[in-house]
Motif scaffolding. Structure first.
Motif, PDB file in Angstrom:
ATOM      1  N   TRP A  42      10.656 134.636  59.715  1.00  0.00           N
ATOM      2  CA  TRP A  42      10.827 134.499  58.349  1.00  0.00           C
ATOM      3  C   TRP A  42      11.674 136.020  57.689  1.00  0.00           C
ATOM      4  O   TRP A  42      12.346 136.064  57.182  1.00  0.00           O
ATOM      5  N   LEU A  43      10.973 137.189  58.130  1.00  0.00           N
ATOM      6  CA  LEU A  43      11.366 138.440  57.724  1.00  0.00           C
ATOM      7  C   LEU A  43      12.722 138.478  58.514  1.00  0.00           C
ATOM      8  O   LEU A  43      13.556 139.180  57.883  1.00  0.00           O
ATOM      9  N   LYS A  44      12.924 138.212  59.838  1.00  0.00           N
ATOM     10  CA  LYS A  44      14.255 138.486  60.482  1.00  0.00           C
ATOM     11  C   LYS A  44      15.329 137.290  59.787  1.00  0.00           C
ATOM     12  O   LYS A  44      16.522 137.604  59.763  1.00  0.00           O
ATOM     13  N   LYS A  45      14.750 136.063  59.738  1.00  0.00           N
ATOM     14  CA  LYS A  45      15.884 135.085  59.575  1.00  0.00           C
ATOM     15  C   LYS A  45      15.687 134.447  57.986  1.00  0.00           C
ATOM     16  O   LYS A  45      16.779 133.726  57.679  1.00  0.00           O
ATOM     17  N   GLY A  46      14.933 134.822  57.308  1.00  0.00           N
ATOM     18  CA  GLY A  46      14.802 134.549  55.713  1.00  0.00           C
ATOM     19  C   GLY A  46      16.063 135.012  54.969  1.00  0.00           C
ATOM     20  O   GLY A  46      16.568 136.040  55.219  1.00  0.00           O
ATOM     21  N   VAL A  47      16.654 134.044  54.385  1.00  0.00           N
ATOM     22  CA  VAL A  47      17.828 134.381  53.577  1.00  0.00           C
ATOM     23  C   VAL A  47      17.352 134.123  51.929  1.00  0.00           C
ATOM     24  O   VAL A  47      16.972 133.089  51.594  1.00  0.00           O
ATOM     25  N   LEU A  48      17.573 135.172  51.069  1.00  0.00           N
ATOM     26  CA  LEU A  48      17.542 135.059  49.747  1.00  0.00           C
ATOM     27  C   LEU A  48      18.725 134.296  49.113  1.00  0.00           C
ATOM     28  O   LEU A  48      19.851 134.601  49.554  1.00  0.00           O
ATOM     29  N   ALA A  49      18.307 133.576  48.164  1.00  0.00           N
ATOM     30  CA  ALA A  49      19.539 132.706  47.516  1.00  0.00           C
ATOM     31  C   ALA A  49      20.053 133.537  46.695  1.00  0.00           C
ATOM     32  O   ALA A  49      19.569 134.465  46.065  1.00  0.00           O
ATOM     33  N   ASP A  50      21.227 133.209  46.392  1.00  0.00           N
ATOM     34  CA  ASP A  50      22.161 134.121  45.411  1.00  0.00           C
ATOM     35  C   ASP A  50      21.520 134.254  43.958  1.00  0.00           C
ATOM     36  O   ASP A  50      21.524 135.244  43.302  1.00  0.00           O
ATOM     37  N   GLU A  51      21.173 133.152  43.622  1.00  0.00           N
ATOM     38  CA  GLU A  51      20.306 132.915  42.177  1.00  0.00           C
ATOM     39  C   GLU A  51      19.101 133.951  42.172  1.00  0.00           C
ATOM     40  O   GLU A  51      18.755 134.470  41.162  1.00  0.00           O
ATOM     41  N   THR A  52      18.481 133.714  43.262  1.00  0.00           N
ATOM     42  CA  THR A  52      17.174 134.707  43.430  1.00  0.00           C
ATOM     43  C   THR A  52      17.617 136.180  43.437  1.00  0.00           C
ATOM     44  O   THR A  52      17.034 136.939  42.590  1.00  0.00           O
ATOM     45  N   LYS A  53      18.652 136.576  44.141  1.00  0.00           N
ATOM     46  CA  LYS A  53      18.989 137.905  43.925  1.00  0.00           C
ATOM     47  C   LYS A  53      19.668 138.157  42.772  1.00  0.00           C
ATOM     48  O   LYS A  53      19.427 139.470  42.155  1.00  0.00           O
ATOM     49  N   GLU A  54      20.516 137.351  42.168  1.00  0.00           N
ATOM     50  CA  GLU A  54      20.777 137.673  40.710  1.00  0.00           C
ATOM     51  C   GLU A  54      19.886 137.974  39.817  1.00  0.00           C
ATOM     52  O   GLU A  54      19.953 139.012  39.048  1.00  0.00           O
ATOM     53  N   VAL A  55      18.697 137.156  39.701  1.00  0.00           N
ATOM     54  CA  VAL A  55      17.630 137.309  38.769  1.00  0.00           C
ATOM     55  C   VAL A  55      16.747 138.685  39.162  1.00  0.00           C
ATOM     56  O   VAL A  55      16.384 139.294  38.230  1.00  0.00           O
ATOM     57  N   LEU A  56      16.565 138.967  40.531  1.00  0.00           N
ATOM     58  CA  LEU A  56      15.988 140.244  40.939  1.00  0.00           C
ATOM     59  C   LEU A  56      16.672 141.345  40.553  1.00  0.00           C
ATOM     60  O   LEU A  56      16.275 142.386  39.992  1.00  0.00           O
ATOM     61  N   GLU A  57      18.090 141.308  40.440  1.00  0.00           N
ATOM     62  CA  GLU A  57      18.845 142.372  40.184  1.00  0.00           C
ATOM     63  C   GLU A  57      19.089 142.436  38.625  1.00  0.00           C
ATOM     64  O   GLU A  57      19.203 143.690  37.953  1.00  0.00           O
ATOM     65  N   GLY A  58      18.460 141.524  37.815  1.00  0.00           N
ATOM     66  CA  GLY A  58      18.487 141.699  36.528  1.00  0.00           C
ATOM     67  C   GLY A  58      17.139 142.123  35.984  1.00  0.00           C
ATOM     68  O   GLY A  58      17.066 142.562  34.654  1.00  0.00           O
ATOM     69  N   ILE A  59      16.174 142.703  36.992  1.00  0.00           N
ATOM     70  CA  ILE A  59      14.813 143.074  36.459  1.00  0.00           C
ATOM     71  C   ILE A  59      15.276 144.609  36.142  1.00  0.00           C
ATOM     72  O   ILE A  59      15.703 145.354  36.903  1.00  0.00           O
ATOM     73  N   ALA A  60      15.096 145.011  34.856  1.00  0.00           N
ATOM     74  CA  ALA A  60      15.485 146.504  34.514  1.00  0.00           C
ATOM     75  C   ALA A  60      14.029 147.094  34.071  1.00  0.00           C
ATOM     76  O   ALA A  60      14.213 148.313  33.524  1.00  0.00           O
ATOM     77  N   GLN A  61      12.977 146.568  34.037  1.00  0.00           N
ATOM     78  CA  GLN A  61      11.454 147.254  33.857  1.00  0.00           C
ATOM     79  C   GLN A  61      10.758 147.179  35.109  1.00  0.00           C
ATOM     80  O   GLN A  61      10.862 146.275  35.566  1.00  0.00           O
ATOM     81  N   PRO A  62      10.180 148.185  35.108  1.00  0.00           N
ATOM     82  CA  PRO A  62       9.259 148.150  36.423  1.00  0.00           C
ATOM     83  C   PRO A  62       8.071 147.157  36.525  1.00  0.00           C
ATOM     84  O   PRO A  62       7.661 146.803  35.207  1.00  0.00           O
ATOM     85  N   LEU A  63       7.846 146.626  37.650  1.00  0.00           N
ATOM     86  CA  LEU A  63       6.920 145.502  37.781  1.00  0.00           C
ATOM     87  C   LEU A  63       6.183 145.937  39.088  1.00  0.00           C
ATOM     88  O   LEU A  63       6.795 146.488  39.935  1.00  0.00           O
ATOM     89  N   ARG A  64       4.726 145.392  38.908  1.00  0.00           N
ATOM     90  CA  ARG A  64       4.000 146.080  39.970  1.00  0.00           C
ATOM     91  C   ARG A  64       3.391 144.558  40.451  1.00  0.00           C
ATOM     92  O   ARG A  64       2.826 143.805  39.759  1.00  0.00           O
ATOM     93  N   TRP A  65       3.585 144.324  41.644  1.00  0.00           N
ATOM     94  CA  TRP A  65       2.995 143.110  42.337  1.00  0.00           C
ATOM     95  C   TRP A  65       1.974 143.205  43.276  1.00  0.00           C
ATOM     96  O   TRP A  65       1.795 144.225  44.061  1.00  0.00           O
TER      97      TRP A  65
END
Length: 192
Positions: A42-65
Motif C-alpha cells: 500500500w505504501l508503494k501502490k496506494g494513491v490518495l484521492a484528489d478530494e483527500t489531497k485538497e482537504v489535506l492541503e487546506g489544513i493551515a493549523q498544526p495537527l498532531r496525530w
C-alpha cells in the motif's frame, strides 16, 4: 516514535530469533510477515484521492496525530499506510506511533466497545487536545466484521473476508472517512 522508527521496530520483530510474546507464537509471526508485505504494497501502490489531497492541503493549523497499532494487526496493515501517506501530504501534520501493548498504554483511553481494538488514530491540535478519534476500521468493514461475528463465523473466515474487503476497497474508505473528519476539523478551526 515516528514512522521510520516504527518500521525499524517492525523489522526488528521480524528478524528476532527469539521474539517476545506475542511474536513467539508462530501464528502471530506469520500475521506479522504478511502485514509487512501488505503495508509496503500500500505504501508503494496506494494513491490518495484528489478530494483527500485538497482537504489535506487546506489544513493551515498544526495537527498532531497519534497512531496506536501493532505489527501483528491485519487492519493496521491496510489502513496505517494510507494514514501515513495522508500525513506526509501536509508538513503541518506530525505523527507519533505507539504500540498498543507497550507503555504508555494509551489504548486504555480509546477503547472500542470495551476492547483494545486497533489501529486508532487520535487527531489533536498543537496543544494536545483531542479533536477526533478514528478506528479501528472503516465503517463498512466494521459492519462486515460485526455481521460475521454475529453469524458465528470462525476466525479464519473472518480474516479472509476482511482481507478480501480491504483488497477490493484499495484504501478508499479510510480516505473518505478521514477526509470528512479532517474537513469538519478544518471548518471548526476556521470558525473559532
Amino acid at each position: 516514535m515516528d514512522f521510520a522508527r516504527y518500521l525499524i521496530e517492525f523489522e526488528r520483530i521480524l528478524h528476532d530469533p527469539a521474539p517476545a510474546g506475542p511474536y513467539d507464537n508462530p501464528a502471530y509471526m506469520e500475521y506479522t510477515k504478511l502485514n509487512w508485505s501488505r503495508m509496503h504494497r500500500w505504501l508503494k501502490k496506494g494513491v490518495l484521492a484528489d478530494e483527500t489531497k485538497e482537504v489535506l492541503e487546506g489544513i493551515a493549523q498544526p495537527l498532531r496525530w497519534v497512531i496506536i497499532t501493532e505489527p501483528w494487526c491485519g487492519d493496521a496493515a491496510h489502513t496505517v499506510p494510507f494514514i501515513q501517506l495522508m500525513a506526509q501530504h501536509n508538513a503541518l501534520i506530525s505523527v507519533a506511533y505507539e504500540l498498543r501493548d507497550s507503555p504508555p498504554f494509551r489504548i486504555e483511553q480509546y477503547l472500542t466497545n470495551g476492547g483494545k481494538s486497533i489501529p486508532k488514530l487520535i487527531i489533536r491540535d498543537d496543544k494536545g487536545d483531542d479533536l477526533a478519534v478514528w478506528g479501528p476500521r472503516p465503517t463498512d468493514c466494521q459492519q462486515l466484521y460485526e455481521r460475521l461475528r454475529a453469524e458465528g463465523a470462525d476466525f479464519e473466515t473472518q480474516k479472509i473476508a476482511l482481507q478480501n474487503w480491504y483488497n477490493k476497497d484499495k484504501g478508499h474508505a479510510v480516505q473518505q472517512e478521514l477526509t470528512r473528519l479532517l474537513s469538519d476539523i478544518t471548518s471548526s478551526v476556521r470558525s473559532l
